[in-house]
Design an enzyme around this catalytic site. Structure first.
Site, PDB file in Angstrom:
ATOM      1  N   GLU A   1      29.086  19.311 -21.762  1.00 21.00           N
ATOM      2  CA  GLU A   1      29.677  18.329 -20.858  1.00 21.00           C
ATOM      3  C   GLU A   1      30.651  17.368 -21.548  1.00 21.00           C
ATOM      4  O   GLU A   1      30.401  16.157 -21.600  1.00 21.00           O
ATOM      5  CB  GLU A   1      28.581  17.523 -20.166  1.00 21.00           C
TER       6      GLU A   1
ATOM      7  N   HIS B   1      16.968  15.360 -19.543  1.00 21.18           N
ATOM      8  CA  HIS B   1      17.221  15.258 -20.972  1.00 21.18           C
ATOM      9  C   HIS B   1      15.939  15.735 -21.627  1.00 21.18           C
ATOM     10  O   HIS B   1      15.026  14.957 -21.906  1.00 21.18           O
ATOM     11  CB  HIS B   1      17.577  13.820 -21.377  1.00 21.18           C
TER      12      HIS B   1
ATOM     13  N   HIS C   1      30.217   9.882 -25.633  1.00 23.08           N
ATOM     14  CA  HIS C   1      28.892  10.514 -25.646  1.00 23.08           C
ATOM     15  C   HIS C   1      28.930  11.858 -26.363  1.00 23.08           C
ATOM     16  O   HIS C   1      29.999  12.380 -26.703  1.00 23.08           O
ATOM     17  CB  HIS C   1      28.361  10.677 -24.218  1.00 23.08           C
TER      18      HIS C   1
ATOM     19  N   HIS D   1      27.115   5.944 -16.386  1.00 23.00           N
ATOM     20  CA  HIS D   1      25.916   6.032 -15.560  1.00 23.00           C
ATOM     21  C   HIS D   1      26.080   5.196 -14.289  1.00 23.00           C
ATOM     22  O   HIS D   1      25.186   4.460 -13.888  1.00 23.00           O
ATOM     23  CB  HIS D   1      24.685   5.584 -16.354  1.00 23.00           C
TER      24      HIS D   1
ATOM     25  N   ASP E   1      21.688  20.214 -13.660  1.00 22.73           N
ATOM     26  CA  ASP E   1      22.490  19.075 -14.137  1.00 22.73           C
ATOM     27  C   ASP E   1      23.945  19.509 -14.214  1.00 22.73           C
ATOM     28  O   ASP E   1      24.373  20.103 -15.207  1.00 22.73           O
ATOM     29  CB  ASP E   1      21.974  18.624 -15.507  1.00 22.73           C
TER      30      ASP E   1
ATOM     31  N   ARG F   1      34.808  14.441 -16.281  1.00 25.06           N
ATOM     32  CA  ARG F   1      33.746  15.132 -17.017  1.00 25.06           C
ATOM     33  C   ARG F   1      33.468  16.457 -16.333  1.00 25.06           C
ATOM     34  O   ARG F   1      33.512  16.547 -15.102  1.00 25.06           O
ATOM     35  CB  ARG F   1      32.471  14.276 -17.079  1.00 25.06           C
TER      36      ARG F   1
ATOM     37  N   ASP G   1       0.812  -1.216   0.000  1.00 25.01           N
ATOM     38  CA  ASP G   1       0.000   0.000   0.000  1.00 25.01           C
ATOM     39  C   ASP G   1       0.849   1.271   0.000  1.00 25.01           C
ATOM     40  O   ASP G   1       0.383   2.344   0.397  1.00 25.01           O
ATOM     41  CB  ASP G   1      -0.948   0.010   1.203  1.00 25.01           C
TER      42      ASP G   1
ATOM     43  N   GLU H   1      30.601  19.633 -16.563  1.00 23.71           N
ATOM     44  CA  GLU H   1      29.302  19.952 -17.169  1.00 23.71           C
ATOM     45  C   GLU H   1      28.715  21.212 -16.557  1.00 23.71           C
ATOM     46  O   GLU H   1      28.633  21.353 -15.332  1.00 23.71           O
ATOM     47  CB  GLU H   1      28.335  18.789 -16.954  1.00 23.71           C
TER      48      GLU H   1
ATOM     49  N   HIS I   1      22.886  18.197 -24.315  1.00 24.61           N
ATOM     50  CA  HIS I   1      21.480  17.837 -24.460  1.00 24.61           C
ATOM     51  C   HIS I   1      20.651  19.000 -23.943  1.00 24.61           C
ATOM     52  O   HIS I   1      21.126  19.866 -23.212  1.00 24.61           O
ATOM     53  CB  HIS I   1      21.151  16.535 -23.707  1.00 24.61           C
TER      54      HIS I   1
ATOM     55  N   TYR J   1      37.492   9.323 -20.529  1.00 20.53           N
ATOM     56  CA  TYR J   1      37.397   8.166 -19.646  1.00 20.53           C
ATOM     57  C   TYR J   1      38.467   7.169 -20.093  1.00 20.53           C
ATOM     58  O   TYR J   1      38.359   6.571 -21.165  1.00 20.53           O
ATOM     59  CB  TYR J   1      35.996   7.559 -19.734  1.00 20.53           C
TER      60      TYR J   1
ATOM     61  N   ASP K   1      28.109  13.729 -10.810  1.00 21.97           N
ATOM     62  CA  ASP K   1      27.115  14.221 -11.771  1.00 21.97           C
ATOM     63  C   ASP K   1      25.790  14.222 -11.032  1.00 21.97           C
ATOM     64  O   ASP K   1      25.208  13.169 -10.763  1.00 21.97           O
ATOM     65  CB  ASP K   1      27.077  13.293 -12.995  1.00 21.97           C
TER      66      ASP K   1
END
Length: 447
Positions: free
Chosen positions: A392, A368, A357, A250, A278, A413, A47, A415, A361, A396, A267
């Protein structure tokens, strides 16, 4: 604990939501209707439900944050062009889950023309849609599709009595997404505030970081600040990747210890009034970059700063990305991580071993965010004032035998969130240091 609470920006007014509905209706053919359901609660266990988050398109046109609602737009209807169905007022349920808007609240608080509670929906909706020849709806939404199917059955029966035929239904998303791509001044103010909350959180995490903490403890610092400052929490799953975890794009486990001599990539962004921040920053756990970290970081930073500078009306994201690829590839060659001539490495996409990448975006109600990137398959969309995007770039470096040992397992990275203005651009996230000297000064207690 952060002692200072940032002043909140003004909310978007009911008049702006009405203007959006009017703008959408002005694009429709004669005798059309829009059907747009809200999001619904989703059961988590028994519930209890997952935290509710409103459908972005529904929110964009109404500002209503309740589940199980429905917006119907009926251009030309004398009794009111915007109609909302919402949850029934129910004292017992409201004692458990809180006040409900109700039909009167939808009209007085959100400026729709007319509202009904869901108990009246089945009987009233058929009448509202009767005679409409085109239905605009989100084609992937099961609730909207069921309404369209019922309207088709009703229209087929009604043809015997001389009513117009229902000619078909059309996807609402392209029209609404094009509207959402250009942000109003009020939206930019909310995005600026989400960015500011996010920036405070990143600075807090930088100051808190030290060897021996775990990634999740920095996550806790970030998300505490998001909520402390009035945000609803993270706009997406927070990434805190120490050491080689930064090379997993990710990575959300956030479970490993932070180790002296390694970098940590964060991130993370706050959601405020459904608008997203972001930000990504990468910094040394111990407060100072070593020589290899410094060299690789500077390559990414130089590419990122040049890419931000390139954001202006008429530029395209494809051009900005191409510039980043050239800068990163040149840096990889200079560091001995790639061999060959610059253009050959670009043409053969050798850089993709280290940069997987795109550079940007859209950003808005969704992290996104919606909107086209191209006018057609051959033509990138030019940037225009009011568009909001991320910049960004990252590198890597895998932990593999052919990589110089000093660079193995380093992920970087950087961003920022950027709004396109008539004069060029405005960086919404510049409150977080990203230059090496500024990061080291902040982490050393000098910032």
């Amino acid at each position: 604990m952060s002692p200072d609470v940032l002043p909140r920006p003004p909310a978007i007014t009911p008049a702006e939501y009405r203007q959006r509905r009017d703008t959408l209706m002005a694009q429709l053919p004669a005798n059309a209707a829009v059907i747009l359901p809200s999001a619904s609660l989703v059961t988590r266990s028994n519930d209890s439900e997952y935290a509710f988050r409103q459908n972005s398109n529904f929110y964009y046109l109404t500002g209503i944050t309740e589940p199980d609602a429905l917006l119907v737009l009926l251009p030309g209807r004398e009794a009111g062009q915007s109609v909302v169905f919402c949850q029934d007022r129910d004292p017992t349920m409201e004692a458990w889950t809180g006040r409900r808007l109700g039909a009167q609240g939808a009209v007085t608080e959100h400026g729709v023309d007319q509202a009904f509670e869901n108990a009246e929906r089945e009987a009233t909706l058929a009448t509202l849609l009767s005679g409409r020849e085109w239905l605009y709806l989100p084609l992937g939404d099961a609730d909207a599709q069921a309404i369209a199917d019922a309207a088709l059955a009703e229209a087929t029966t009604g043809q015997c009595r001389g009513r117009p035929a229902l000619k078909g239904w059309v996807d609402t998303d392209p029209l609404i997404h094009a509207m959402r791509q250009i942000k109003s001044a009020a939206e930019i103010a909310l995005l600026r505030h989400a960015a500011l909350i996010s920036a405070h959180a990143h600075v807090r995490a930088m100051r808190a970081a030290k060897p021996g903490l775990s990634e999740y403890q920095l996550q806790a610092e970030l998300e505490h600040e998001f909520v402390w400052q009035g945000g609803s929490g993270p706009a997406y799953s927070t990434i805190v990747g120490g050491g080689a975890n930064a090379c997993v794009l990710h990575y959300i486990e956030n479970s490993a210890p932070l180790t002296s001599g390694e970098l940590v990539l964060i991130d993370a962004g706050a959601e405020f009034e459904l608008y997203a921040g972001d930000i990504t920053r990468t910094f040394p756990v111990s407060g100072r970059f070593d020589e290899a970290q410094r060299a690789l970081y500077q390559v990414v930073l130089d590419a990122q700063e040049r890419a931000v500078a390139a954001v202006q009306p008429g530029a395209t994201l494809a051009e900005i990305h191409q510039g980043v690829v050239a800068d990163l590839t040149a840096g990889l060659i200079a560091l001995g991580l790639l061999d060959g001539e610059l253009q050959t490495c670009i043409d053969e996409q050798r850089y993709r071993r280290f940069y997987l990448h795109s550079t940007s975006h859209w950003l808005g109600l969704d992290v996104h965010d919606v909107g086209r990137y191209r006018l057609d398959e051959e033509t990138p969309l030019p940037l225009a004032p009011g568009m909001v995007l991320t910049v960004e770039p990252g590198l890597y470096i895998p932990d593999e035998p052919d990589i110089p040992a000093a660079f193995r397992g380093i992920g970087v990275r950087i961003e920022d969130n950027v709004v396109v203005t008539a004069q060029g651009h405005d960086v919404l996230t510049d409150q977080v240091p990203k230059r090496i000297a500024d990061i080291e000064a902040l982490m050393g207690g000098e910032g």
